[in-house]
Design a protein around this motif. Structure first.
Motif, PDB file in Angstrom:
ATOM      1  N   THR A   1      11.968   7.781  -1.791  1.00  0.00           N
ATOM      2  CA  THR A   1      11.053   7.809  -0.648  1.00  0.00           C
ATOM      3  C   THR A   1       9.606   7.788  -1.122  1.00  0.00           C
ATOM      4  O   THR A   1       8.763   7.109  -0.525  1.00  0.00           O
ATOM      5  CB  THR A   1      11.316   9.071   0.197  1.00  0.00           C
ATOM      6  OG1 THR A   1      12.677   9.067   0.622  1.00  0.00           O
ATOM      7  CG2 THR A   1      10.403   9.135   1.401  1.00  0.00           C
TER       8      THR A   1
ATOM      9  N   ALA B   1       8.673   4.259  -2.103  1.00  0.00           N
ATOM     10  CA  ALA B   1       8.513   3.407  -0.914  1.00  0.00           C
ATOM     11  C   ALA B   1       7.199   3.706  -0.205  1.00  0.00           C
ATOM     12  O   ALA B   1       6.452   2.781   0.166  1.00  0.00           O
ATOM     13  CB  ALA B   1       9.688   3.610   0.030  1.00  0.00           C
ATOM     14  N   THR B   2       6.897   4.987  -0.022  1.00  0.00           N
ATOM     15  CA  THR B   2       5.656   5.323   0.671  1.00  0.00           C
ATOM     16  C   THR B   2       4.423   5.042  -0.199  1.00  0.00           C
ATOM     17  O   THR B   2       3.367   4.710   0.332  1.00  0.00           O
ATOM     18  CB  THR B   2       5.660   6.798   1.129  1.00  0.00           C
ATOM     19  OG1 THR B   2       5.931   7.641   0.010  1.00  0.00           O
ATOM     20  CG2 THR B   2       6.683   7.019   2.223  1.00  0.00           C
TER      21      THR B   2
ATOM     22  N   GLY C   1       4.203   2.482  -2.173  1.00  0.00           N
ATOM     23  CA  GLY C   1       4.003   1.049  -1.982  1.00  0.00           C
ATOM     24  C   GLY C   1       3.314   0.741  -0.663  1.00  0.00           C
ATOM     25  O   GLY C   1       2.399  -0.086  -0.591  1.00  0.00           O
ATOM     26  N   LEU C   2       3.740   1.436   0.387  1.00  0.00           N
ATOM     27  CA  LEU C   2       3.089   1.249   1.688  1.00  0.00           C
ATOM     28  C   LEU C   2       1.643   1.737   1.658  1.00  0.00           C
ATOM     29  O   LEU C   2       0.763   1.148   2.286  1.00  0.00           O
ATOM     30  CB  LEU C   2       3.875   1.986   2.776  1.00  0.00           C
ATOM     31  CG  LEU C   2       5.229   1.374   3.121  1.00  0.00           C
ATOM     32  CD1 LEU C   2       6.024   2.302   4.019  1.00  0.00           C
ATOM     33  CD2 LEU C   2       5.045   0.020   3.776  1.00  0.00           C
ATOM     34  N   TRP C   3       1.391   2.798   0.915  1.00  0.00           N
ATOM     35  CA  TRP C   3       0.032   3.308   0.749  1.00  0.00           C
ATOM     36  C   TRP C   3      -0.852   2.243   0.100  1.00  0.00           C
ATOM     37  O   TRP C   3      -1.967   1.979   0.556  1.00  0.00           O
ATOM     38  CB  TRP C   3       0.085   4.579  -0.088  1.00  0.00           C
ATOM     39  CG  TRP C   3      -1.224   5.115  -0.549  1.00  0.00           C
ATOM     40  CD1 TRP C   3      -2.285   5.499   0.245  1.00  0.00           C
ATOM     41  CD2 TRP C   3      -1.633   5.329  -1.887  1.00  0.00           C
ATOM     42  NE1 TRP C   3      -3.311   5.953  -0.532  1.00  0.00           N
ATOM     43  CE2 TRP C   3      -2.935   5.862  -1.853  1.00  0.00           C
ATOM     44  CE3 TRP C   3      -1.015   5.141  -3.115  1.00  0.00           C
ATOM     45  CZ2 TRP C   3      -3.642   6.189  -2.996  1.00  0.00           C
ATOM     46  CZ3 TRP C   3      -1.710   5.485  -4.258  1.00  0.00           C
ATOM     47  CH2 TRP C   3      -3.009   5.996  -4.193  1.00  0.00           C
TER      48      TRP C   3
ATOM     49  N   VAL D   1      -0.374  -1.031   0.012  1.00  0.00           N
ATOM     50  CA  VAL D   1      -0.539  -2.181   0.917  1.00  0.00           C
ATOM     51  C   VAL D   1      -1.571  -1.878   1.986  1.00  0.00           C
ATOM     52  O   VAL D   1      -2.440  -2.704   2.291  1.00  0.00           O
ATOM     53  CB  VAL D   1       0.821  -2.563   1.548  1.00  0.00           C
ATOM     54  CG1 VAL D   1       0.644  -3.515   2.707  1.00  0.00           C
ATOM     55  CG2 VAL D   1       1.736  -3.167   0.495  1.00  0.00           C
ATOM     56  N   HIS D   2      -1.518  -0.679   2.561  1.00  0.00           N
ATOM     57  CA  HIS D   2      -2.468  -0.334   3.613  1.00  0.00           C
ATOM     58  C   HIS D   2      -3.876  -0.117   3.060  1.00  0.00           C
ATOM     59  O   HIS D   2      -4.858  -0.368   3.774  1.00  0.00           O
ATOM     60  CB  HIS D   2      -1.989   0.895   4.391  1.00  0.00           C
ATOM     61  CG  HIS D   2      -0.879   0.583   5.339  1.00  0.00           C
ATOM     62  ND1 HIS D   2      -1.071  -0.138   6.501  1.00  0.00           N
ATOM     63  CD2 HIS D   2       0.441   0.855   5.296  1.00  0.00           C
ATOM     64  CE1 HIS D   2       0.071  -0.275   7.135  1.00  0.00           C
ATOM     65  NE2 HIS D   2       1.017   0.320   6.410  1.00  0.00           N
TER      66      HIS D   2
ATOM     67  N   SER E   1      -5.223  -3.632   2.719  1.00  0.00           N
ATOM     68  CA  SER E   1      -5.506  -4.303   3.986  1.00  0.00           C
ATOM     69  C   SER E   1      -6.651  -3.656   4.744  1.00  0.00           C
ATOM     70  O   SER E   1      -7.112  -4.204   5.747  1.00  0.00           O
ATOM     71  CB  SER E   1      -4.253  -4.340   4.862  1.00  0.00           C
ATOM     72  OG  SER E   1      -3.907  -3.030   5.282  1.00  0.00           O
TER      73      SER E   1
ATOM     74  N   HIS F   1      -3.723   4.686   8.086  1.00  0.00           N
ATOM     75  CA  HIS F   1      -2.340   4.517   7.636  1.00  0.00           C
ATOM     76  C   HIS F   1      -2.225   4.748   6.131  1.00  0.00           C
ATOM     77  O   HIS F   1      -1.227   5.298   5.658  1.00  0.00           O
ATOM     78  CB  HIS F   1      -1.828   3.120   7.986  1.00  0.00           C
ATOM     79  CG  HIS F   1      -1.549   2.949   9.446  1.00  0.00           C
ATOM     80  ND1 HIS F   1      -2.381   2.238  10.264  1.00  0.00           N
ATOM     81  CD2 HIS F   1      -0.553   3.427  10.220  1.00  0.00           C
ATOM     82  CE1 HIS F   1      -1.912   2.257  11.487  1.00  0.00           C
ATOM     83  NE2 HIS F   1      -0.796   2.976  11.501  1.00  0.00           N
ATOM     84  N   ALA F   2      -3.237   4.319   5.384  1.00  0.00           N
ATOM     85  CA  ALA F   2      -3.222   4.519   3.936  1.00  0.00           C
ATOM     86  C   ALA F   2      -3.213   6.003   3.610  1.00  0.00           C
ATOM     87  O   ALA F   2      -2.454   6.447   2.748  1.00  0.00           O
ATOM     88  CB  ALA F   2      -4.427   3.833   3.298  1.00  0.00           C
TER      89      ALA F   2
ATOM     90  N   TYR G   1       0.326   7.468   4.455  1.00  0.00           N
ATOM     91  CA  TYR G   1       1.343   7.128   3.458  1.00  0.00           C
ATOM     92  C   TYR G   1       1.036   7.749   2.096  1.00  0.00           C
ATOM     93  O   TYR G   1       1.952   8.102   1.349  1.00  0.00           O
ATOM     94  CB  TYR G   1       1.504   5.614   3.331  1.00  0.00           C
ATOM     95  CG  TYR G   1       2.244   5.009   4.496  1.00  0.00           C
ATOM     96  CD1 TYR G   1       3.528   5.409   4.817  1.00  0.00           C
ATOM     97  CD2 TYR G   1       1.648   4.037   5.294  1.00  0.00           C
ATOM     98  CE1 TYR G   1       4.210   4.869   5.886  1.00  0.00           C
ATOM     99  CE2 TYR G   1       2.309   3.485   6.368  1.00  0.00           C
ATOM    100  CZ  TYR G   1       3.594   3.909   6.658  1.00  0.00           C
ATOM    101  OH  TYR G   1       4.267   3.370   7.722  1.00  0.00           O
TER     102      TYR G   1
END
Length: 95
Positions: free
Chosen positions: A27, A30-31, A33-35, A37-38, A41, A46-47, A50
């Protein structure tokens, strides 16, 4: 001589919290990676969310691993052979 009879389920020495810590590590990756990406962007809210989730997941996994190692004296990554497991192996493969 092999008996070919189904064996009852035996513990292979893995503590159940080791699996929880492993899930927390997955987990966390995964988070994280989302951190990333956000952050790239430009959505800071959101960053941050995450990033905090990744830190909590990795921190929780580390806490579980340290607790298993120091307080319970159980290896969180390598299974400990139980006496029943050793006896079953010796009977099954060494007799």
């Amino acid at each position: 001589m092999t008996t070919h009879l189904p064996h009852r389920h035996e513990s292979h020495g893995n503590h159940p919290m080791s699996f929880v810590a492993f899930a927390l590590i997955l987990t966390g990756f995964a988070t994280a990676g989302l951190w990333l990406v956000h952050m790239a962007s430009g959505s800071g809210g959101h960053a941050a969310l995450y990033g905090v989730a990744a830190a909590i997941a990795f921190g929780g996994a580390a806490t579980i691993f340290v607790t298993l190692t120091r307080r319970i004296h159980h290896s969180p990554l390598l299974p400990d052979n139980t006496d029943a497991e050793t006896d079953r192996y010796l009977h099954e493969y060494r007799d």
